[in-house]
Design a protein around this motif. Structure first.
Motif, PDB file in Angstrom:
ATOM      1  N   GLU A 150       0.830  -1.205   0.000  1.00  0.00           N
ATOM      2  CA  GLU A 150       0.000   0.000   0.000  1.00  0.00           C
ATOM      3  C   GLU A 150       0.867   1.259   0.000  1.00  0.00           C
ATOM      4  O   GLU A 150       0.573   2.229  -0.707  1.00  0.00           O
ATOM      5  CB  GLU A 150      -0.927  -0.015   1.219  1.00  0.00           C
ATOM      6  N   VAL A 151       1.925   1.222   0.779  1.00  0.00           N
ATOM      7  CA  VAL A 151       2.842   2.364   0.832  1.00  0.00           C
ATOM      8  C   VAL A 151       3.570   2.530  -0.502  1.00  0.00           C
ATOM      9  O   VAL A 151       3.651   3.636  -1.051  1.00  0.00           O
ATOM     10  CB  VAL A 151       3.858   2.185   1.978  1.00  0.00           C
ATOM     11  N   ILE A 152       4.092   1.431  -1.029  1.00  0.00           N
ATOM     12  CA  ILE A 152       4.813   1.467  -2.310  1.00  0.00           C
ATOM     13  C   ILE A 152       3.912   1.994  -3.411  1.00  0.00           C
ATOM     14  O   ILE A 152       4.299   2.877  -4.202  1.00  0.00           O
ATOM     15  CB  ILE A 152       5.340   0.065  -2.669  1.00  0.00           C
ATOM     16  N   LEU A 153       2.695   1.472  -3.472  1.00  0.00           N
ATOM     17  CA  LEU A 153       1.772   1.825  -4.547  1.00  0.00           C
ATOM     18  C   LEU A 153       1.131   3.192  -4.343  1.00  0.00           C
ATOM     19  O   LEU A 153       0.415   3.678  -5.204  1.00  0.00           O
ATOM     20  CB  LEU A 153       0.703   0.733  -4.682  1.00  0.00           C
ATOM     21  N   GLY A 154       1.407   3.805  -3.212  1.00  0.00           N
ATOM     22  CA  GLY A 154       1.006   5.189  -3.012  1.00  0.00           C
ATOM     23  C   GLY A 154       1.968   6.154  -3.681  1.00  0.00           C
ATOM     24  O   GLY A 154       1.657   7.341  -3.839  1.00  0.00           O
ATOM     25  N   LYS A 155       3.130   5.643  -4.090  1.00  0.00           N
ATOM     26  CA  LYS A 155       4.156   6.473  -4.720  1.00  0.00           C
ATOM     27  C   LYS A 155       4.246   6.244  -6.231  1.00  0.00           C
ATOM     28  O   LYS A 155       4.636   7.156  -6.969  1.00  0.00           O
ATOM     29  CB  LYS A 155       5.509   6.183  -4.076  1.00  0.00           C
ATOM     30  N   THR A 156       3.937   5.037  -6.672  1.00  0.00           N
ATOM     31  CA  THR A 156       3.982   4.714  -8.101  1.00  0.00           C
ATOM     32  C   THR A 156       2.743   3.909  -8.467  1.00  0.00           C
ATOM     33  O   THR A 156       2.130   3.257  -7.614  1.00  0.00           O
ATOM     34  CB  THR A 156       5.242   3.898  -8.455  1.00  0.00           C
ATOM     35  N   ASP A 184     -10.966 -13.850  -0.461  1.00  0.00           N
ATOM     36  CA  ASP A 184     -10.773 -12.501  -0.992  1.00  0.00           C
ATOM     37  C   ASP A 184      -9.705 -11.802  -0.155  1.00  0.00           C
ATOM     38  O   ASP A 184      -9.951 -11.439   0.992  1.00  0.00           O
ATOM     39  CB  ASP A 184     -12.086 -11.715  -0.942  1.00  0.00           C
ATOM     40  N   ILE A 185      -8.512 -11.645  -0.726  1.00  0.00           N
ATOM     41  CA  ILE A 185      -7.425 -11.015   0.018  1.00  0.00           C
ATOM     42  C   ILE A 185      -7.294  -9.530  -0.309  1.00  0.00           C
ATOM     43  O   ILE A 185      -6.393  -8.848   0.199  1.00  0.00           O
ATOM     44  CB  ILE A 185      -6.071 -11.705  -0.251  1.00  0.00           C
ATOM     45  N   TRP A 186      -8.208  -8.995  -1.133  1.00  0.00           N
ATOM     46  CA  TRP A 186      -8.035  -7.636  -1.637  1.00  0.00           C
ATOM     47  C   TRP A 186      -9.037  -6.613  -1.108  1.00  0.00           C
ATOM     48  O   TRP A 186      -8.686  -5.459  -0.891  1.00  0.00           O
ATOM     49  CB  TRP A 186      -8.105  -7.643  -3.168  1.00  0.00           C
ATOM     50  N   SER A 187     -10.281  -6.986  -0.906  1.00  0.00           N
ATOM     51  CA  SER A 187     -11.340  -5.994  -0.705  1.00  0.00           C
ATOM     52  C   SER A 187     -11.167  -5.160   0.561  1.00  0.00           C
ATOM     53  O   SER A 187     -11.641  -4.025   0.623  1.00  0.00           O
ATOM     54  CB  SER A 187     -12.712  -6.678  -0.695  1.00  0.00           C
ATOM     55  N   GLU A 188     -10.494  -5.706   1.561  1.00  0.00           N
ATOM     56  CA  GLU A 188     -10.303  -4.954   2.800  1.00  0.00           C
ATOM     57  C   GLU A 188      -8.903  -4.357   2.910  1.00  0.00           C
ATOM     58  O   GLU A 188      -8.520  -3.853   3.964  1.00  0.00           O
ATOM     59  CB  GLU A 188     -10.591  -5.856   4.001  1.00  0.00           C
ATOM     60  N   ARG A 189      -8.172  -4.386   1.816  1.00  0.00           N
ATOM     61  CA  ARG A 189      -6.852  -3.759   1.824  1.00  0.00           C
ATOM     62  C   ARG A 189      -6.991  -2.286   1.478  1.00  0.00           C
ATOM     63  O   ARG A 189      -8.062  -1.796   1.148  1.00  0.00           O
ATOM     64  CB  ARG A 189      -5.923  -4.464   0.826  1.00  0.00           C
ATOM     65  N   GLY A 190      -5.875  -1.566   1.480  1.00  0.00           N
ATOM     66  CA  GLY A 190      -5.902  -0.137   1.217  1.00  0.00           C
ATOM     67  C   GLY A 190      -6.283   0.185  -0.219  1.00  0.00           C
ATOM     68  O   GLY A 190      -6.244  -0.682  -1.100  1.00  0.00           O
ATOM     69  N   PRO A 191      -6.654   1.429  -0.496  1.00  0.00           N
ATOM     70  CA  PRO A 191      -7.120   1.813  -1.827  1.00  0.00           C
ATOM     71  C   PRO A 191      -6.069   1.662  -2.921  1.00  0.00           C
ATOM     72  O   PRO A 191      -6.416   1.360  -4.064  1.00  0.00           O
ATOM     73  CB  PRO A 191      -7.534   3.274  -1.655  1.00  0.00           C
ATOM     74  N   ASN A 192      -4.798   1.857  -2.589  1.00  0.00           N
ATOM     75  CA  ASN A 192      -3.758   1.721  -3.607  1.00  0.00           C
ATOM     76  C   ASN A 192      -3.596   0.265  -4.039  1.00  0.00           C
ATOM     77  O   ASN A 192      -3.458  -0.035  -5.224  1.00  0.00           O
ATOM     78  CB  ASN A 192      -2.419   2.256  -3.082  1.00  0.00           C
ATOM     79  N   VAL A 193      -3.626  -0.637  -3.070  1.00  0.00           N
ATOM     80  CA  VAL A 193      -3.538  -2.067  -3.385  1.00  0.00           C
ATOM     81  C   VAL A 193      -4.757  -2.511  -4.179  1.00  0.00           C
ATOM     82  O   VAL A 193      -4.631  -3.251  -5.165  1.00  0.00           O
ATOM     83  CB  VAL A 193      -3.399  -2.897  -2.091  1.00  0.00           C
ATOM     84  N   GLN A 194      -5.926  -2.070  -3.766  1.00  0.00           N
ATOM     85  CA  GLN A 194      -7.135  -2.445  -4.493  1.00  0.00           C
ATOM     86  C   GLN A 194      -7.094  -1.922  -5.921  1.00  0.00           C
ATOM     87  O   GLN A 194      -7.450  -2.645  -6.856  1.00  0.00           O
ATOM     88  CB  GLN A 194      -8.375  -1.893  -3.784  1.00  0.00           C
ATOM     89  N   ARG A 195      -6.678  -0.697  -6.120  1.00  0.00           N
ATOM     90  CA  ARG A 195      -6.592  -0.120  -7.458  1.00  0.00           C
ATOM     91  C   ARG A 195      -5.611  -0.895  -8.327  1.00  0.00           C
ATOM     92  O   ARG A 195      -5.888  -1.216  -9.479  1.00  0.00           O
ATOM     93  CB  ARG A 195      -6.170   1.350  -7.335  1.00  0.00           C
TER      94      ARG A 195
END
Length: 221
Positions: A150-156, A184-195
């Motif tokens: 989530e942190v990584i994908l918030g930057k790129t 489902d390992i995605w729906s409750e993750r952060g918005p960047n990971v979901q995107r």
């Protein structure tokens, strides 16, 4: 001579990512189906191609290569200007970032996915009982890793920058099987990971593979 792909039509595991690279790069190939239930992968003929008796492997005009991630890299290097660009960039720093993301997938992501898959699918299919504690622990560790994603994908946009690369594509090797098992390992993750996951798991070439299986027409993007 057209490249030969020894695999199953079923889209999973290493076959999935090799077939996706073939599709993304629009590389013609001949599919030679290997039937695992009848142990075609253990025949002397196949063991010459893949000494561990697994799939996929390729024969590119006499050059035989196994291990899906190695095959993907090879295909991208051989066809750099064909089909989807930038899957495995040639620039020193750009490629280093792809290898960094690919290493993260191999060491911090797929081990936990495979633990869940083993408990929920492989063990029951062999008459063994699922250990829910192992599932819960694996998912807990996986979610910790995805918090870092989530942190990584918030930057790129993607794991190695703003272009879709093998670092992202390799995640399609096993993770989709969890959804098939109702996990489902995605729906409750952060918005960047979901995107990011929605982006890579809805690429046209991937959706075509999932709908049709591996066929020689999957090279059409």
């Amino acid at each position: 001579m057209v490249l030969k792909l020894y695999a199953r039509k079923f889209v999973s595991g290493g076959t999935a990512i090799v077939a996706l690279v073939l599709a993304e790069k629009q590389i013609p190939f001949e599919l030679i189906e290997i039937d695992l239930p009848t142990n075609q992968n253990k025949t002397p003929e196949h063991l010459v191609r893949h000494p561990f008796g697994q799939i996929p492997c390729i024969d590119d005009d006499g050059f035989v290569l196994y291990e899906s991630r190695a095959i993907c890299r090879y295909l991208c290097d051989k066809y750099p200007d064909q089909g989807t660009q930038g899957l495995y960039p040639t620039g020193l720093k750009e490629r280093a970032l792809v290898e960094q993301g690919a290493s993260v997938e191999l060491t911090d992501f797929i081990p936990y996915v495979l633990q869940v898959f083993r408990e929920l699918y492989l063990k029951p299919s062999h008459g063994q009982q699922t250990d829910q504690a192992v599932v819960d622990q694996a998912l807990a560790e996986l979610y910790k890793k995805l918090d870092v994603y989530e942190v990584i994908l918030g930057k790129t946009k993607y794991l190695a920058g703003d272009e879709f690369t093998l670092a992202d594509l390799f995640h399609l090797l096993a993770a989709p099987r969890l959804a098939d098992l109702g996990v489902d390992i995605w729906s409750e993750r952060g918005p960047n990971v979901q995107r990011w996951w929605k982006d890579i798991s809805t690429r046209p070439a991937w959706l075509k593979l999932r709908a049709e299986g591996v066929t020689e027409t999957t090279t059409t993007n």
